[in-house]
Design an enzyme around this catalytic site. Structure first.
Site, PDB file in Angstrom:
ATOM      1  N   TYR A 271       0.835  -1.204   0.000  1.00 26.91           N
ATOM      2  CA  TYR A 271       0.000   0.000   0.000  1.00 26.91           C
ATOM      3  C   TYR A 271       0.867   1.250   0.000  1.00 26.91           C
ATOM      4  O   TYR A 271       0.598   2.196  -0.733  1.00 26.91           O
ATOM      5  CB  TYR A 271      -0.928   0.022   1.227  1.00 26.91           C
ATOM      6  CG  TYR A 271      -1.960   1.121   1.119  1.00 26.91           C
ATOM      7  CD1 TYR A 271      -3.191   0.888   0.509  1.00 26.91           C
ATOM      8  CD2 TYR A 271      -1.691   2.407   1.585  1.00 26.91           C
ATOM      9  CE1 TYR A 271      -4.120   1.901   0.371  1.00 26.91           C
ATOM     10  CE2 TYR A 271      -2.616   3.428   1.439  1.00 26.91           C
ATOM     11  CZ  TYR A 271      -3.837   3.173   0.837  1.00 26.91           C
ATOM     12  OH  TYR A 271      -4.747   4.179   0.693  1.00 26.91           O
TER      13      TYR A 271
ATOM     14  N   PHE B 116      -7.354  21.471 -24.650  1.00 25.85           N
ATOM     15  CA  PHE B 116      -7.649  20.052 -24.713  1.00 25.85           C
ATOM     16  C   PHE B 116      -8.902  19.820 -23.874  1.00 25.85           C
ATOM     17  O   PHE B 116      -9.096  20.477 -22.844  1.00 25.85           O
ATOM     18  CB  PHE B 116      -6.490  19.174 -24.226  1.00 25.85           C
ATOM     19  CG  PHE B 116      -6.815  17.717 -24.405  1.00 25.85           C
ATOM     20  CD1 PHE B 116      -6.809  17.152 -25.670  1.00 25.85           C
ATOM     21  CD2 PHE B 116      -7.213  16.938 -23.335  1.00 25.85           C
ATOM     22  CE1 PHE B 116      -7.197  15.827 -25.850  1.00 25.85           C
ATOM     23  CE2 PHE B 116      -7.593  15.617 -23.518  1.00 25.85           C
ATOM     24  CZ  PHE B 116      -7.581  15.059 -24.780  1.00 25.85           C
ATOM     25  N   THR B 117      -9.740  18.872 -24.299  1.00 24.57           N
ATOM     26  CA  THR B 117     -11.073  18.688 -23.708  1.00 24.57           C
ATOM     27  C   THR B 117     -11.054  18.593 -22.180  1.00 24.57           C
ATOM     28  O   THR B 117     -11.653  19.412 -21.490  1.00 24.57           O
ATOM     29  CB  THR B 117     -11.723  17.427 -24.307  1.00 24.57           C
ATOM     30  OG1 THR B 117     -10.814  16.340 -24.154  1.00 24.57           O
ATOM     31  CG2 THR B 117     -12.035  17.613 -25.784  1.00 24.57           C
TER      32      THR B 117
ATOM     33  N   ASP C 154       1.807  20.243 -20.584  1.00 26.69           N
ATOM     34  CA  ASP C 154       1.026  19.037 -20.870  1.00 26.69           C
ATOM     35  C   ASP C 154       1.936  18.161 -21.725  1.00 26.69           C
ATOM     36  O   ASP C 154       2.042  18.344 -22.930  1.00 26.69           O
ATOM     37  CB  ASP C 154      -0.278  19.387 -21.597  1.00 26.69           C
ATOM     38  CG  ASP C 154      -1.122  18.148 -21.867  1.00 26.69           C
ATOM     39  OD1 ASP C 154      -0.560  17.035 -21.858  1.00 26.69           O
ATOM     40  OD2 ASP C 154      -2.327  18.294 -22.107  1.00 26.69           O
TER      41      ASP C 154
ATOM     42  N   LYS D  30      -0.222   7.635 -23.492  1.00 26.49           N
ATOM     43  CA  LYS D  30       0.196   7.965 -24.860  1.00 26.49           C
ATOM     44  C   LYS D  30       1.673   7.646 -25.043  1.00 26.49           C
ATOM     45  O   LYS D  30       2.036   6.486 -25.110  1.00 26.49           O
ATOM     46  CB  LYS D  30      -0.131   9.433 -25.151  1.00 26.49           C
ATOM     47  CG  LYS D  30      -1.607   9.679 -25.459  1.00 26.49           C
ATOM     48  CD  LYS D  30      -2.442   9.923 -24.247  1.00 26.49           C
ATOM     49  CE  LYS D  30      -3.851  10.346 -24.567  1.00 26.49           C
ATOM     50  NZ  LYS D  30      -4.324  11.466 -23.774  1.00 26.49           N
TER      51      LYS D  30
ATOM     52  N   ARG E  85     -13.262  15.198 -34.142  1.00 27.36           N
ATOM     53  CA  ARG E  85     -12.633  16.313 -33.440  1.00 27.36           C
ATOM     54  C   ARG E  85     -13.112  17.584 -34.138  1.00 27.36           C
ATOM     55  O   ARG E  85     -12.424  18.154 -34.964  1.00 27.36           O
ATOM     56  CB  ARG E  85     -11.101  16.212 -33.457  1.00 27.36           C
ATOM     57  CG  ARG E  85     -10.534  15.298 -32.380  1.00 27.36           C
ATOM     58  CD  ARG E  85     -10.890  15.804 -31.017  1.00 27.36           C
ATOM     59  NE  ARG E  85     -10.324  15.026 -29.913  1.00 27.36           N
ATOM     60  CZ  ARG E  85     -11.021  14.656 -28.836  1.00 27.36           C
ATOM     61  NH1 ARG E  85     -12.304  14.905 -28.738  1.00 27.36           N
ATOM     62  NH2 ARG E  85     -10.446  14.038 -27.838  1.00 27.36           N
TER      63      ARG E  85
ATOM     64  N   PHE F 207     -18.934  14.714 -26.536  1.00 25.99           N
ATOM     65  CA  PHE F 207     -18.519  13.850 -27.644  1.00 25.99           C
ATOM     66  C   PHE F 207     -18.439  12.381 -27.242  1.00 25.99           C
ATOM     67  O   PHE F 207     -18.597  11.501 -28.074  1.00 25.99           O
ATOM     68  CB  PHE F 207     -17.170  14.314 -28.217  1.00 25.99           C
ATOM     69  CG  PHE F 207     -16.061  14.357 -27.206  1.00 25.99           C
ATOM     70  CD1 PHE F 207     -15.886  15.476 -26.398  1.00 25.99           C
ATOM     71  CD2 PHE F 207     -15.189  13.290 -27.059  1.00 25.99           C
ATOM     72  CE1 PHE F 207     -14.867  15.512 -25.456  1.00 25.99           C
ATOM     73  CE2 PHE F 207     -14.165  13.329 -26.126  1.00 25.99           C
ATOM     74  CZ  PHE F 207     -14.010  14.440 -25.317  1.00 25.99           C
TER      75      PHE F 207
HETATM   76  C1  PLP Z   1      -5.207  12.336 -23.348  1.00 23.62           C
HETATM   77  C2  PLP Z   1      -4.816  13.704 -23.042  1.00 23.62           C
HETATM   78  C3  PLP Z   1      -5.061  14.273 -21.789  1.00 23.62           C
HETATM   79  C4  PLP Z   1      -5.866  13.570 -20.705  1.00 23.62           C
HETATM   80  O1  PLP Z   1      -5.289  12.410 -20.298  1.00 23.62           O
HETATM   81  P1  PLP Z   1      -6.132  11.086 -19.878  1.00 23.62           P
HETATM   82  O2  PLP Z   1      -5.056  10.111 -19.547  1.00 23.62           O
HETATM   83  O3  PLP Z   1      -6.965  10.690 -21.032  1.00 23.62           O
HETATM   84  O4  PLP Z   1      -6.944  11.453 -18.691  1.00 23.62           O
HETATM   85  C5  PLP Z   1      -4.594  15.546 -21.560  1.00 23.62           C
HETATM   86  N1  PLP Z   1      -3.944  16.240 -22.516  1.00 23.62           N
HETATM   87  C6  PLP Z   1      -3.716  15.731 -23.731  1.00 23.62           C
HETATM   88  C7  PLP Z   1      -2.997  16.535 -24.752  1.00 23.62           C
HETATM   89  C8  PLP Z   1      -4.154  14.467 -24.042  1.00 23.62           C
HETATM   90  O5  PLP Z   1      -3.938  13.969 -25.271  1.00 23.62           O
END
Ligand code: PLP
Length: 463
Positions: A77, A129-130, A220, A263, A387, A454
């Protein structure tokens, strides 16, 4: 030397140890599936999909090394050994001092936004970004776009469409005052602009401007390795600098980062918040306990942190990143050769179809990108993502749709998953839809969720 300049072909820098069988479907099956999904590719079952280009998020194939790392998961933990491996990887490869693991990128965005944003604040960024924008808004802030105009033009061949327009930022600072700007959010390989990089020169100039005003930069860093690769390919003076060294230089010009490790870092789940400021780190380490988990695992299992630590190292390997970006370029080149309108230059993680050009007879009120994504699925079972106006959501003040300049369909390539032959099949399917584009009418929205619509919105065909 860039992959375009090589005279000889290259191949994927791995061989396949295990395969996952794909399912082919008939047109009738796909018609039933897309109807059931409300013409939203997010609502399709993956078992109804042939080649899945919905996203590059969490869809990478892990290496044998990463899988071996999974077996070394220390599921204690507190104080898991794997956390310290992850911390060391973040320090070694990115240079940030402190790490707070989270379940994925938005977990880090949530914590950061709650700590740094006060109601009425403005958060400038190189395109939204969303999830990032939503967390800023939920914390009472407002996003302001400071990306260069070329980023909103799918035809501009600008090599660094992720760059910040420093004039736009200066105007914002003048209008609101630096104390209304808690930080600037800088994405590398800007997702919503088509995976477009920011240059180191621009980042250095931005750094100088923001330091004069005492405004931190939060990075980011979801696709920092892909951005670094483009710098190596395109920015004078960096031809002979390694991708790994460029990644570190980018990070050194920022004060902290949110990372979706799903990613670039090639894990199926995970993320972190990285910081240099000890005070902010202390707050984040405390807050993560409320929303994610203890500060030495955040939202991740020990095994997942181990796979992530290994994935970070693999993501900056020159052979890997060359093939990764090269495969995306390969698909882009094929589509361009067929005369299909795409965002140029081709980005790092996907090819973006220009739906306004593809379906010029459709207005944004009938959701051209949503329509096109559904049509490509119908043709071949290839799944892509909208998008455009659906992703852009509504203006919180007026309730009207946001009408983005870019109305795109994203063909996102998972890392190390598909071969070039799959890319050929995809290109042929898009061409098939292009040839019958006149017969395509738009969609009507029949259900609209309140947040990030979306993901779950439903549509029906306009007859
Ligand atoms: C995917 C993404 C996020 C959010 O990350 P999650 O792991 O999906 O929560 C933030 N910024 C960018 C540019 C992304 O592509």
């Amino acid at each position: 030397m860039s992959y375009q300049q090589h005279r000889r072909s290259w191949a994927e820098p791995y061989k396949i140890k295990m395969v996952e069988l794909l399912k082919m479907s008939t047109l009738e099956e796909r018609e039933a599936a897309i109807d059931k999904a409300g013409h939203n590719t997010f609502l399709l079952k993956s078992s109804d999909v042939y080649i899945d280009l919905l996203t590059d998020s969490g869809t990478s194939a892990m290496s044998d090394q990463q899988w071996a790392g999974m077996m070394r998961g220390d599921e204690s933990y507190a104080g898991s050994e794997n956390f310290y491996h992850l911390e060391k990887a973040v320090q070694d490869f990115y240079g940030y001092k402190y790490v707070v693991p989270t379940h994925q990128g938005r977990g880090a965005e949530h914590i950061l936004s709650r700590i740094l944003i006060k109601p009425g604040d403005i958060i400038p960024g190189n395109m939204y970004f969303t999830t990032t924008k939503l967390h800023q808004e939920l914390a009472g802030g407002q996003f302001a776009d400071i990306i260069i105009d070329e980023a909103h033009d799918p035809e501009s061949e600008h090599p660094f469409k992720g760059n910040v327009d420093l004039g736009k930022l200066e105007a914002l600072i003048k209008r609101h005052g630096a104390d209304k700007i808690p930080y600037i959010c800088i994405a590398t390989a800007v997702n919503m602009a088509g995976g477009q990089p920011i240059s180191l020169q621009n980042l250095k100039e931005l750094r100088e401007l923001t330091q004069n005003h005492g405004i931190p930069i939060i990075h980011d860093m979801t696709r920092v390795a892909e951005n670094a690769y483009f710098i190596r390919e395109r920015e004078p003076g960096y031809e002979n600098v390694s991708t790994a060294a460029i990644v570190k230089e980018i990070c050194s010009l920022t004060d902290g980062a949110t990372m979706s490790a799903k990613k670039d870092a090639m894990v199926n789940i995970g993320g972190f918040l990285a910081l240099n400021d000890e005070e902010v780190f202390d707050k984040a380490r405390n807050m993560v306990v409320i929303y994610e988990g203890l500060h030495t695992y955040g939202g991740m299992a020990g095994r997942d942190m181990e796979a992530l630590a290994i994935g970070i190292a693999e993501s900056v390997d020159e052979n890997h990143i060359h093939a990764r970006v090269g495969q995306v370029q390969y698909l882009g080149d094929k589509l361009m050769a067929k005369g299909i309108p795409v965002v140029r230059p081709i980005g790092g993680h996907g090819v973006f179809l220009d739906a306004k050009k593809f379906l010029p007879h459709l207005s944004q009120d009938v959701f051209p990108s949503q329509t096109l994504a559904a049509e490509i699925y119908l043709d071949s079972g290839v799944r892509t993502m909208e998008r455009g106006v659906v992703s852009a959501g509504r203006n919180p003040d007026t309730g009207e749709h946001n009408y983005p300049n870019l109305e795109l369909v994203r063909l996102t390539i998972p890392r190390r998953v598909y071969t070039q032959a799959h890319m050929d099949v995809v290109a042929e399917s898009v061409e098939e839809v292009y040839l019958k584009r006149d017969k395509i009418h738009g969609l009507r929205m029949t259900y609209e969720p309140k947040y990030l619509r979306f993901f779950q919105a439903r549509f029906e065909r306009i007859a």
